[in-house]
Write a protein that holds these residues in place. Sequence first.
Motif, PDB file in Angstrom:
ATOM      1  N   MET A   1      45.945   3.816  -5.433  1.00  0.00           N
ATOM      2  CA  MET A   1      45.217   3.814  -4.420  1.00  0.00           C
ATOM      3  C   MET A   1      44.551   5.255  -4.113  1.00  0.00           C
ATOM      4  O   MET A   1      45.216   6.139  -3.652  1.00  0.00           O
ATOM      5  N   LYS A   2      43.430   5.185  -3.483  1.00  0.00           N
ATOM      6  CA  LYS A   2      42.659   6.458  -3.267  1.00  0.00           C
ATOM      7  C   LYS A   2      43.157   6.573  -1.755  1.00  0.00           C
ATOM      8  O   LYS A   2      43.365   5.779  -0.992  1.00  0.00           O
ATOM      9  N   SER A   3      42.924   8.187  -1.277  1.00  0.00           N
ATOM     10  CA  SER A   3      43.445   8.477  -0.128  1.00  0.00           C
ATOM     11  C   SER A   3      42.867   9.742   0.298  1.00  0.00           C
ATOM     12  O   SER A   3      42.333  10.685  -0.502  1.00  0.00           O
ATOM     13  N   LEU A   4      42.392   9.870   1.612  1.00  0.00           N
ATOM     14  CA  LEU A   4      41.860  11.252   2.130  1.00  0.00           C
ATOM     15  C   LEU A   4      42.816  12.356   1.899  1.00  0.00           C
ATOM     16  O   LEU A   4      42.510  13.365   1.943  1.00  0.00           O
ATOM     17  N   HIS A   5      44.101  11.960   1.588  1.00  0.00           N
ATOM     18  CA  HIS A   5      45.187  13.072   1.344  1.00  0.00           C
ATOM     19  C   HIS A   5      45.213  13.427  -0.072  1.00  0.00           C
ATOM     20  O   HIS A   5      46.038  14.417  -0.284  1.00  0.00           O
ATOM     21  N   ALA A 113      45.163  18.376  10.233  1.00  0.00           N
ATOM     22  CA  ALA A 113      45.935  17.831  10.760  1.00  0.00           C
ATOM     23  C   ALA A 113      46.777  17.306   9.723  1.00  0.00           C
ATOM     24  O   ALA A 113      48.332  17.202  10.125  1.00  0.00           O
ATOM     25  N   PHE A 114      46.380  16.987   8.721  1.00  0.00           N
ATOM     26  CA  PHE A 114      47.242  16.369   7.682  1.00  0.00           C
ATOM     27  C   PHE A 114      48.266  17.508   7.061  1.00  0.00           C
ATOM     28  O   PHE A 114      49.502  17.319   7.107  1.00  0.00           O
ATOM     29  N   ARG A 115      47.641  18.689   6.893  1.00  0.00           N
ATOM     30  CA  ARG A 115      48.746  19.578   6.533  1.00  0.00           C
ATOM     31  C   ARG A 115      49.741  20.014   7.416  1.00  0.00           C
ATOM     32  O   ARG A 115      50.758  20.159   6.985  1.00  0.00           O
ATOM     33  N   LYS A 116      49.203  19.934   8.749  1.00  0.00           N
ATOM     34  CA  LYS A 116      50.307  20.029   9.965  1.00  0.00           C
ATOM     35  C   LYS A 116      51.047  19.073  10.324  1.00  0.00           C
ATOM     36  O   LYS A 116      52.006  19.149  11.074  1.00  0.00           O
ATOM     37  N   LYS A 117      50.861  17.803   9.450  1.00  0.00           N
ATOM     38  CA  LYS A 117      51.827  16.506   9.953  1.00  0.00           C
ATOM     39  C   LYS A 117      51.695  16.198  11.145  1.00  0.00           C
ATOM     40  O   LYS A 117      52.481  16.100  11.874  1.00  0.00           O
ATOM     41  N   GLN A 118      50.413  16.068  12.088  1.00  0.00           N
ATOM     42  CA  GLN A 118      50.129  15.992  13.158  1.00  0.00           C
ATOM     43  C   GLN A 118      49.522  14.534  13.614  1.00  0.00           C
ATOM     44  O   GLN A 118      49.109  14.231  14.560  1.00  0.00           O
ATOM     45  N   PHE A 119      49.508  13.759  12.676  1.00  0.00           N
ATOM     46  CA  PHE A 119      49.105  12.338  12.764  1.00  0.00           C
ATOM     47  C   PHE A 119      50.245  11.509  13.966  1.00  0.00           C
ATOM     48  O   PHE A 119      51.288  11.562  13.616  1.00  0.00           O
ATOM     49  N   PRO A 120      49.419  10.480  14.342  1.00  0.00           N
ATOM     50  CA  PRO A 120      50.210   9.706  15.322  1.00  0.00           C
ATOM     51  C   PRO A 120      51.063   8.545  14.599  1.00  0.00           C
ATOM     52  O   PRO A 120      50.785   8.513  13.451  1.00  0.00           O
ATOM     53  N   HIS A 123      49.189   3.024  15.452  1.00  0.00           N
ATOM     54  CA  HIS A 123      47.800   2.686  15.832  1.00  0.00           C
ATOM     55  C   HIS A 123      47.738   1.509  16.378  1.00  0.00           C
ATOM     56  O   HIS A 123      48.780   0.399  16.207  1.00  0.00           O
ATOM     57  N   VAL A 124      46.879   1.387  17.339  1.00  0.00           N
ATOM     58  CA  VAL A 124      46.887   0.133  18.387  1.00  0.00           C
ATOM     59  C   VAL A 124      46.652  -1.155  17.420  1.00  0.00           C
ATOM     60  O   VAL A 124      47.303  -2.111  17.619  1.00  0.00           O
ATOM     61  N   LEU A 125      45.805  -1.250  16.450  1.00  0.00           N
ATOM     62  CA  LEU A 125      45.775  -2.535  15.601  1.00  0.00           C
ATOM     63  C   LEU A 125      46.435  -2.700  14.420  1.00  0.00           C
ATOM     64  O   LEU A 125      47.150  -3.698  14.146  1.00  0.00           O
ATOM     65  N   PHE A 126      46.811  -1.498  13.768  1.00  0.00           N
ATOM     66  CA  PHE A 126      47.777  -1.589  12.483  1.00  0.00           C
ATOM     67  C   PHE A 126      49.180  -1.330  12.857  1.00  0.00           C
ATOM     68  O   PHE A 126      49.762  -1.356  11.683  1.00  0.00           O
ATOM     69  N   ASP A 133      49.604   5.713   5.311  1.00  0.00           N
ATOM     70  CA  ASP A 133      48.633   5.092   5.716  1.00  0.00           C
ATOM     71  C   ASP A 133      47.410   5.399   6.411  1.00  0.00           C
ATOM     72  O   ASP A 133      46.338   4.808   6.091  1.00  0.00           O
ATOM     73  N   TRP A 134      47.501   6.388   7.003  1.00  0.00           N
ATOM     74  CA  TRP A 134      46.233   7.039   7.599  1.00  0.00           C
ATOM     75  C   TRP A 134      45.240   7.556   6.463  1.00  0.00           C
ATOM     76  O   TRP A 134      44.114   7.052   6.483  1.00  0.00           O
ATOM     77  N   GLY A 135      45.856   7.933   5.764  1.00  0.00           N
ATOM     78  CA  GLY A 135      45.144   8.496   4.308  1.00  0.00           C
ATOM     79  C   GLY A 135      44.408   7.480   3.805  1.00  0.00           C
ATOM     80  O   GLY A 135      43.314   7.574   3.252  1.00  0.00           O
ATOM     81  N   PHE A 136      45.096   6.242   3.427  1.00  0.00           N
ATOM     82  CA  PHE A 136      44.618   5.054   2.868  1.00  0.00           C
ATOM     83  C   PHE A 136      43.537   4.333   3.708  1.00  0.00           C
ATOM     84  O   PHE A 136      42.380   4.171   3.071  1.00  0.00           O
TER      85      PHE A 136
END
Length: 151
Positions: A1-5, A113-120, A123-126, A133-136
Amino acid sequence: MKSLHNENDFNEIKKRIASLSENSERKWGRMNAAQMLHHCNLILQIPLKKIELPEINFILRAIGICTKKEMQIFNNGIPHNMPGFRKVIVNFECDFEQEKFKLLKTLDDYQEAFRKKQFPDRHVLFGKMEEKDWGFLEYKHLDHHLKQFNA
């Protein structure tokens, strides 16, 4: 699966954004190319913690969690003309070149932010979110709108 990561997938998205023009024609929806770029920028602001979405009811949250799982299992795309949160709906005029520049900059901020592992972690919906999950999901969202404009 493709990912922004994934570096190749990330660069592919940036090239596709760069290929857009102000006159790129849409296949569906109401937004023009500039509005779509602004919308995608707003969506990327969510994992960067610059936009907070309002809480939703249990039923919508359950649908969102199931949708996330279905997309991950079947690698589905996002259906056309899906409803969205008011905060990320763009129904006003935008400057194309400025929006393109801002989205490319926000993608760089996202990568940092990905490199620094700063994601929440939620997610309100997911629901519960891991980095994968964020990258996908962010890749799927950008891919959806770039396909909307043949990019």
